[in-house]
Design a protein around this motif. Structure first.
Motif, PDB file in Angstrom:
ATOM      1  N   ALA A 159     -11.379  96.055 -33.096  1.00  0.00           N
ATOM      2  CA  ALA A 159     -10.793  94.716 -33.071  1.00  0.00           C
ATOM      3  C   ALA A 159     -11.214  94.076 -31.772  1.00  0.00           C
ATOM      4  N   LEU A 160     -12.186  93.243 -31.867  1.00  0.00           N
ATOM      5  CA  LEU A 160     -12.859  92.746 -30.661  1.00  0.00           C
ATOM      6  C   LEU A 160     -12.065  91.605 -30.064  1.00  0.00           C
ATOM      7  N   THR A 161     -10.977  91.951 -29.434  1.00  0.00           N
ATOM      8  CA  THR A 161     -10.087  90.914 -28.917  1.00  0.00           C
ATOM      9  C   THR A 161      -9.699  91.191 -27.492  1.00  0.00           C
ATOM     10  N   GLY A 162     -10.597  91.766 -26.719  1.00  0.00           N
ATOM     11  CA  GLY A 162     -10.186  92.248 -25.417  1.00  0.00           C
ATOM     12  C   GLY A 162     -10.309  91.285 -24.281  1.00  0.00           C
ATOM     13  N   ALA A 163     -10.609  90.004 -24.513  1.00  0.00           N
ATOM     14  CA  ALA A 163     -10.769  89.101 -23.382  1.00  0.00           C
ATOM     15  C   ALA A 163      -9.438  88.776 -22.770  1.00  0.00           C
ATOM     16  N   THR A 164      -9.394  88.643 -21.458  1.00  0.00           N
ATOM     17  CA  THR A 164      -8.195  88.209 -20.755  1.00  0.00           C
ATOM     18  C   THR A 164      -8.570  87.071 -19.845  1.00  0.00           C
ATOM     19  N   ALA A 165      -7.524  86.381 -19.330  1.00  0.00           N
ATOM     20  CA  ALA A 165      -7.854  85.270 -18.475  1.00  0.00           C
ATOM     21  C   ALA A 165      -7.076  85.305 -17.159  1.00  0.00           C
ATOM     22  N   ALA A 166      -7.318  85.082 -16.534  1.00  0.00           N
ATOM     23  CA  ALA A 166      -6.692  85.122 -15.234  1.00  0.00           C
ATOM     24  C   ALA A 166      -5.626  84.134 -14.905  1.00  0.00           C
ATOM     25  N   TRP A 203      -3.515  77.120 -17.461  1.00  0.00           N
ATOM     26  CA  TRP A 203      -3.959  77.245 -18.850  1.00  0.00           C
ATOM     27  C   TRP A 203      -4.838  78.471 -19.069  1.00  0.00           C
ATOM     28  N   ASP A 204      -5.531  78.950 -18.030  1.00  0.00           N
ATOM     29  CA  ASP A 204      -6.324  80.164 -18.188  1.00  0.00           C
ATOM     30  C   ASP A 204      -5.412  81.336 -18.547  1.00  0.00           C
ATOM     31  N   GLY A 205      -4.333  81.463 -17.808  1.00  0.00           N
ATOM     32  CA  GLY A 205      -3.393  82.548 -18.070  1.00  0.00           C
ATOM     33  C   GLY A 205      -2.712  82.398 -19.417  1.00  0.00           C
ATOM     34  N   VAL A 206      -2.334  81.181 -19.768  1.00  0.00           N
ATOM     35  CA  VAL A 206      -1.702  80.933 -21.069  1.00  0.00           C
ATOM     36  C   VAL A 206      -2.660  81.325 -22.193  1.00  0.00           C
TER      37      VAL A 206
END
Length: 499
Positions: free
Chosen positions: A24-31, A479-482
């Motif tokens: 499940a290629l959903t590993g992006a995070t945002a800072a 918004w990056d974190g959200v």
């Protein structure tokens, strides 16, 4: 856009197998140099379903053993390159329909992002285009061109490509231990010398290949490197190593990686083609750029919404320009700022050119006459549900600042007259002489633009110049974190639904 029926329940078991296999290629995070912001994305109706399921009647292609091996390898590698995963997932156990489903899920994530409609905030007024990856995947299998298919999936823009390159570079920096923290001090100036200078030099050189990392003297080369860093972070490039510069340098590399990933995700909300002539505003950097194709024609500073009065992400079309516009004050501003000033200092409204207009039902609203208008001499109108617009301002001092998030949500322009003349150049009834005469008369006149121009407002906190130099801005709206949290929540919800 075409409405597509959601057949996801029919594929629950296949999806579950894929998820359990770890794919499940959903590993992006945002800072302050003006760096040309990237292109932007049209607003689409919020009723359009985000997930583009595969119709049940459409058969999945059958892969050869060699294709299965190649596809698993390509997916694992691309998941990392596109910021979906931080390390390659193990796909060796996936075969047949489960591997095909994994490929289609990956394609949708890379092209159209990982959010559903319900995940978009009201002021994120845009949606990715509908995308069904099955037809192109079936063709790639038939022609044995899987690598070319994978390469065709990302947003087709140089700006996105530079973020992919930047992501790889900053991951390498992270793998090498990141960078040291630095501090301020009296020796942090031209001619200074000591261990703190040596630490700063080493830190700067990690992102700046033009500076040697060795030495403990604050020389001219180091001063130039400090200024380059300040431009990358949107700070005053004065060369003084103050609190803001130190804070920006001390942001961990992991947080910069999260920023890059968040901006890559927003790129996926763009259509595959943009209008040749368009205007874009980078909200976070507070810069407006006019484009002719992919080439910037002109750029100017802007003032965008302060936190709490955010400028929304959206797209629309500038259809007219109001010359000598009065200001019809939004009730929120009048109630919060202007009526209290009048009560505290009677006569304030009249002295500043406001008039009280009675409305139906016994209400009142405020309008500021054009000669005193906070909108200056130009107002650029485009339809949107937020009542925001581009406009002139008599408060020119704001453009000298490097932090220019100070408006109530509208976008103030440094050179609105230049923009107005540019947009009206193809409108025969509005030559420069007519514009001049109208401005001099003081009369309020709406000039309809013969060739309406698309305008895009987007939020970019990480972007790169054509030579690959990464630039970062603070995340003023958070918004990056959200976005990162919404991606993680969507991934968890998808996993639970598949159980």
């Amino acid at each position: 856009m075409i409405s597509i029926t959601d057949h996801r329940p029919r594929f629950a078991r296949l999806a579950r197998r894929a998820l359990l296999a770890g794919i499940a290629l959903t590993g992006a995070t945002a800072a302050v140099a003006q760096v040309t912001p990237p292109p932007v994305v049209p607003t689409l109706p919020t009723t359009q379903p985000m997930v583009q399921p595969i119709p049940a009647a459409a058969p999945l292609p059958t892969l050869t053993a060699a294709q299965e091996s190649e596809l698993a390898r390509l997916l694992a590698r691309d998941a990392v390159a596109q910021g979906l995963k931080d390390r390659e997932p193990s796909l060796a156990g996936l075969t047949g329909p489960a591997l095909v489903r994994a490929a289609l899920d990956h394609a949708h994530a890379v092209r159209a992002g990982r959010l559903d409609n319900a995940d978009f905030q009201k002021d994120w007024a845009m949606r990715p285009q509908a995308f069904d990856p099955l037809p192109s995947f079936r063709d790639a299998v038939a022609k044995d061109r899987l690598a070319a298919w994978i390469a065709s999936l990302p947003p087709p823009y140089a700006g996105y490509d530079t973020l992919v390159t930047g992501l790889a570079r900053y991951r390498k920096i992270q793998a090498n231990g990141g960078w040291p923290t630095v501090g301020a001090g009296s020796e942090m100036r031209l001619g200074g010398k000591g261990p703190q200078v040596a630490a700063l030099r080493k830190r700067l050189a990690i992102e700046d290949a033009d500076l040697s990392p060795t030495g403990d003297t604050f020389d001219q080369a180091m001063l130039d490197a400090v200024r380059r860093a300040q431009r990358r972070y949107g700070l005053n490039p004065a060369g003084q190593v103050g609190a803001q510069t130190v804070a920006s340098l001390n942001v961990p590399v992991g947080e910069r990686i999260k920023q890059i990933k968040a901006n890559m995700e927003r790129w996926r909300w763009l259509p595959t083609e943009l209008e040749k002539n368009r205007i874009q505003v980078n909200i976070a950097a507070a810069v407006l750029t006019v484009f002719d194709g992919d080439q910037p024609v002109t750029s100017m500073k802007a003032v965008t919404g302060r936190p709490g009065d955010e400028t929304p992400m959206l797209t629309s079309t500038i259809h007219s320009i109001v010359l000598n516009p009065p200001w019809n004050v939004p009730s929120s501003i009048a109630d919060k700022e202007l009526w209290p000033k009048e009560r505290a200092n009677p006569g304030y409204l009249k002295r500043n050119g406001f008039r009280v207009i009675e409305t139906e039902g016994g209400g009142r609203r405020l309008q500021q006459a054009s000669e005193n208008s906070a909108l200056g001499r130009f107002k650029f109108d485009f339809d949107n549900p937020f009542a925001v617009y581009l406009h002139d301002t008599p408060a020119q001092a704001g453009f000298a600042k490097f932090d220019r998030l100070a408006s109530h949500g509208c976008v103030r322009l440094e050179k609105p007259e230049d923009l107005a003349r540019l947009l009206l150049r193809t409108t025969p009834e509005w030559p420069d002489t007519q514009i001049d005469a109208t401005l001099a008369s003081g009369k309020t006149v709406r000039a309809k633009v013969a060739d309406p121009v698309k305008v895009y407002l987007l939020y970019w906190t990480a972007f790169a110049t054509p030579n690959g130099t990464m630039s970062f801005r603070e995340d003023p709206y958070k918004w990056d974190g959200v976005l990162a949290n919404k991606i993680a929540a969507r991934a968890e919800a998808s996993q639970m639904a598949a159980r």
